[in-house]
Design a protein around this motif. Sequence first.
Motif, PDB file in Angstrom:
ATOM      1  N   ALA A   1       0.817  -1.213   0.000  1.00  0.00           N
ATOM      2  CA  ALA A   1       0.000   0.000   0.000  1.00  0.00           C
ATOM      3  C   ALA A   1       0.850   1.262   0.000  1.00  0.00           C
ATOM      4  O   ALA A   1       0.314   2.359  -0.156  1.00  0.00           O
ATOM      5  CB  ALA A   1      -0.935   0.009   1.206  1.00  0.00           C
ATOM      6  N   SER A   2       2.159   1.120   0.181  1.00  0.00           N
ATOM      7  CA  SER A   2       3.045   2.281   0.174  1.00  0.00           C
ATOM      8  C   SER A   2       4.473   1.809  -0.042  1.00  0.00           C
ATOM      9  O   SER A   2       4.787   0.625   0.133  1.00  0.00           O
ATOM     10  CB  SER A   2       2.948   3.061   1.495  1.00  0.00           C
ATOM     11  OG  SER A   2       3.373   2.259   2.582  1.00  0.00           O
ATOM     12  N   VAL A   3       5.333   2.742  -0.420  1.00  0.00           N
ATOM     13  CA  VAL A   3       6.749   2.457  -0.595  1.00  0.00           C
ATOM     14  C   VAL A   3       7.531   3.638  -0.042  1.00  0.00           C
ATOM     15  O   VAL A   3       7.108   4.793  -0.142  1.00  0.00           O
ATOM     16  CB  VAL A   3       7.094   2.212  -2.087  1.00  0.00           C
ATOM     17  CG1 VAL A   3       6.798   3.443  -2.929  1.00  0.00           C
ATOM     18  CG2 VAL A   3       8.552   1.786  -2.242  1.00  0.00           C
ATOM     19  N   GLU A   4       8.643   3.344   0.580  1.00  0.00           N
ATOM     20  CA  GLU A   4       9.523   4.384   1.125  1.00  0.00           C
ATOM     21  C   GLU A   4      10.958   3.958   0.914  1.00  0.00           C
ATOM     22  O   GLU A   4      11.249   2.781   0.681  1.00  0.00           O
ATOM     23  CB  GLU A   4       9.230   4.611   2.607  1.00  0.00           C
ATOM     24  CG  GLU A   4       9.365   3.358   3.455  1.00  0.00           C
ATOM     25  CD  GLU A   4       8.782   3.507   4.850  1.00  0.00           C
ATOM     26  OE1 GLU A   4       9.398   2.984   5.800  1.00  0.00           O
ATOM     27  OE2 GLU A   4       7.722   4.147   4.983  1.00  0.00           O
ATOM     28  N   TRP A   5      11.864   4.901   1.006  1.00  0.00           N
ATOM     29  CA  TRP A   5      13.266   4.594   0.724  1.00  0.00           C
ATOM     30  C   TRP A   5      14.186   5.386   1.627  1.00  0.00           C
ATOM     31  O   TRP A   5      13.792   6.404   2.220  1.00  0.00           O
ATOM     32  CB  TRP A   5      13.582   4.874  -0.747  1.00  0.00           C
ATOM     33  CG  TRP A   5      13.274   6.284  -1.167  1.00  0.00           C
ATOM     34  CD1 TRP A   5      14.044   7.386  -1.043  1.00  0.00           C
ATOM     35  CD2 TRP A   5      12.036   6.712  -1.766  1.00  0.00           C
ATOM     36  NE1 TRP A   5      13.387   8.487  -1.522  1.00  0.00           N
ATOM     37  CE2 TRP A   5      12.157   8.104  -1.981  1.00  0.00           C
ATOM     38  CE3 TRP A   5      10.854   6.062  -2.148  1.00  0.00           C
ATOM     39  CZ2 TRP A   5      11.143   8.864  -2.557  1.00  0.00           C
ATOM     40  CZ3 TRP A   5       9.850   6.817  -2.722  1.00  0.00           C
ATOM     41  CH2 TRP A   5       9.992   8.193  -2.924  1.00  0.00           C
ATOM     42  N   THR A   6      15.417   4.888   1.735  1.00  0.00           N
ATOM     43  CA  THR A   6      16.478   5.547   2.499  1.00  0.00           C
ATOM     44  C   THR A   6      17.697   5.648   1.615  1.00  0.00           C
ATOM     45  O   THR A   6      18.163   4.632   1.071  1.00  0.00           O
ATOM     46  CB  THR A   6      16.818   4.752   3.778  1.00  0.00           C
ATOM     47  OG1 THR A   6      15.655   4.670   4.604  1.00  0.00           O
ATOM     48  CG2 THR A   6      17.942   5.427   4.550  1.00  0.00           C
TER      49      THR A   6
END
Length: 706
Positions: free
Chosen positions: A65-70
Amino acid sequence: MADPSSYRPKPGQIPDSPGVYRFRDEHRRVIYVGKAKSLRQRLANYFQDLAGLHPRTRTMVTTAASVEWTVVSTEVEALQLEYSWIKEYDPRFNVKYRDDKSYPYLAVTMNEEFPRVQVMRGHKKKGVRYFGPYAHAWAIRDTVDLLLRVFPVRTCSAGVFKNASRTGRPCLLGYIGKCSAPCVGRISPDDHWELADEFCDFMTGRTGTYIRRLEKQMTEAAEEMEYERAARLRDDIGALKKAMEKNAVVLADATDADLIAVAEDELEAAVQIFHVRGGRVRGQRGWVTDKVEEITTGALVEHALQQLYGEETGDAVPKEVLVPALPDPLEPVQEWLTARRGSNVSLRIPQRGDKRALMETVERNAQQSLVLHKTKRASDLTTRSRALEEIAEALDLDSAPLRIECYDISHLQGDDVVASMVVFEDGLARKSEYRRFEIKGRVGDTQVWHGEGQDDVRSMHEVISRRFRRYLADKERTGEWVDGNPDNPGTSENPDATADAPIASSLTEDDGRPKRFAYPPQLVVVDGGQPQVAAAKRALDELGIDDIAVCGLAKRLEEVWLPDDDDPVVLPRTSEGLYLLQRVRDEAHRFAITYQRTKRAKRFRAGPLDDVPGLGDARKQALVKHFGSMKRLRSATIDQICEVPGIGRKTAETILAAFASAAPPAPAVNTATGEIMDEEESGTTSGSAGEPVAAGAPEDRRGQET
C-alpha cells in the motif's frame, strides 16, 4: 488488492542515488526490502504494466500500500542496510533461505573456565568456537568420541559438572580416560583450557603437528620398553587418523574456501554450501527458497552470501569463496566480505582443476536437494491450500484466511484463569506471534466481573476485547485509523496492555515489525461452542470491527459454530479444513495449559516474602540461608533481620509485617508415615519463600484443569 498507481511516487520524487527501499502493506507491515544502485531506475520497474511483471512480483506490488526509501552513500552501505532490515522486519516477500538454523555444529565453549565440547544449533554465541556445520548430530558425536582419547576435554553439562564437584566423584568418562576430570581437580583450569585449545587446533586442520608428536612419543616409549604406554599412543594415533579419514582431502595446499552452488527453476531455488578447511570438507549445508520475483543466479548468490556471513567476522569468513555466478555489481559485495574478514577475500567462479571438479559435486547436491524438496513440499502446499479453501467455503468467506488466530481459556476449578492466542499463517504455526493473557476480570477501565470462578464466556469476551483494543490503538497511533468520538472504546489505550505477555519479544514502538498485535487476522477461532462464539463476536461488535470472521470449534462433536446461527456447520471427518481447525484449536489448548500450569506452580510456591515489595530472589535466599528455616525467620527480631547483608531496617519491618498479616502455614505431612513434621524437618529451607504443602493440596487436582 491495492492498485500500485495509488501509491506510486510522483516523477522526480525518487532520488537517482544508491539506497534501500521498503514496501509496506495496508497495516504498515514491511513486506519487501530491496537495495538499488539507482533508486529511481529500480523502483520504476515495479510500477509498469502489471501484465509484464513476474507473477510473484505482481502479487507483492498489489499487496503493498506504500513504498519508502532511504538514501545511502555507497552500494556497500546499501548492502549492509538491506541485510539489517531483512533480519529486523522478516518481510514475507523477500528471498529467505529455510533451515538455516537447523544444522548442528561442533562447539567448544572457550568462554568458560572449563571449556566444554558439545553439539550446538541456532545463533552463534560470542566466545564459542564452532566447527561445521555437520549434516547430522551423530556425525559430531562419532568424531568427538574418537578425539577424546587424545584430547580428553570436558563434555558434560553444567548440572553433571556441579554434581561431580560436590560429590568428589567424576563421571564415567573420567574413569575410562576420556575426560581429564577437571570437576574433581585432576587438571588445573589453565591446563584444561590449553587442552581445549589444542582440540580446536586439530579441528581447524593443523593435524600433522599432533600426529608427529605422538609418533615421536610412541617411539621413545618403545625404546624405553614402556610397551603399555607405547600401545596407548599407538591407539591414539589410530583414533586421530580415523577421525581425519572421515574428511578426505579434496583440495591441495590446505585450502580454506567455501563453495556455493545453486539449482533453480521458475519458482524456487536450492543452495548448497561446502565448507572446506585445510583442504578437507569440514561442513555442508543447504537451503531452499521461493523466488518472489524474477531474480538472477548472481542475485541468489548475493543473498546466500548475506545469509552466510552477515553475522560472521574474522576467520569465519574464508579467504576464498567459489560461486557459480558473480553478483552484479561485484565490487560492493567483495568489499563487504573483505570488511567482515578483515583481510582480502577472493570471490570468483572456478574454471578448471580440483576446484571446478568439487564445484560440480556441490552442484549435483543442489540439484538433488531441489528435487527432494519439491517431492516433499508438493503435497504439503496442495493440502494446506485445499484446507484454507475448504474453510473459506464452509464459513462463506470472501477469500482464504491466510492468517488465523485461535483463543482458548484455561483454569483449575476456576482459579488461575489464563488465556492463549496462537497464530497460523498460510496453514503453518507462527510461534513468534503467540501471546498469553492473565484474566483480570475487566475490559478497559470497567470491572465486569470478579475474575475468579469458572466462566469461560466472560473470559473469552475479555481476551478478545483486550487483543483488538490493542490492534485499534496501534492503528490510531500509526495514523491509519482516526475516530473523533472519544467515547469509542477503541480510541483509548488499554491500561492492562502490559499484562498481555508476548513470548518472543515485546511490542515495539517502530512500525513495520512483524511481532506485534497490530496485524489483524482474517479469521478468529475460539475453543468452544455457541456461547464462546457469541462472546467473541460481541467483543468485536463493541469495538466496531466488522471485517474479521469468527467461528468456534466444539470439542465433543468437532462442530463449527458461527455467530447468530442456531445450527453448527458440520465438516466431513476427512476434510482437510476440519483437520487444520483441529490443529489450530489443539495448539491453542496446549499453549494455554502450559501457561496455566506454570502460573499455578508459581502460586503454590508463594509465601509471605513474595508480598514484600522490592525483595528479590537473591535476598529471599539470603534470608532463608541466614536463619536456616522460615520458622526461625518468623521469630526473628528486626535487629536480627538487619544482620542479613542487603536488608535494611525498613525492609526488615516490612518483612515482619508480611509475616504478621499472613495466615499460619499448614503443617507439613510425611506422606509415607502420616507423621506431622516440624517445619525445620520438612525441607522448606531450600526454597526462597515457599510454605510446606499438606497432603491433598490443590496441586493434586491436575486432572480437573481445562
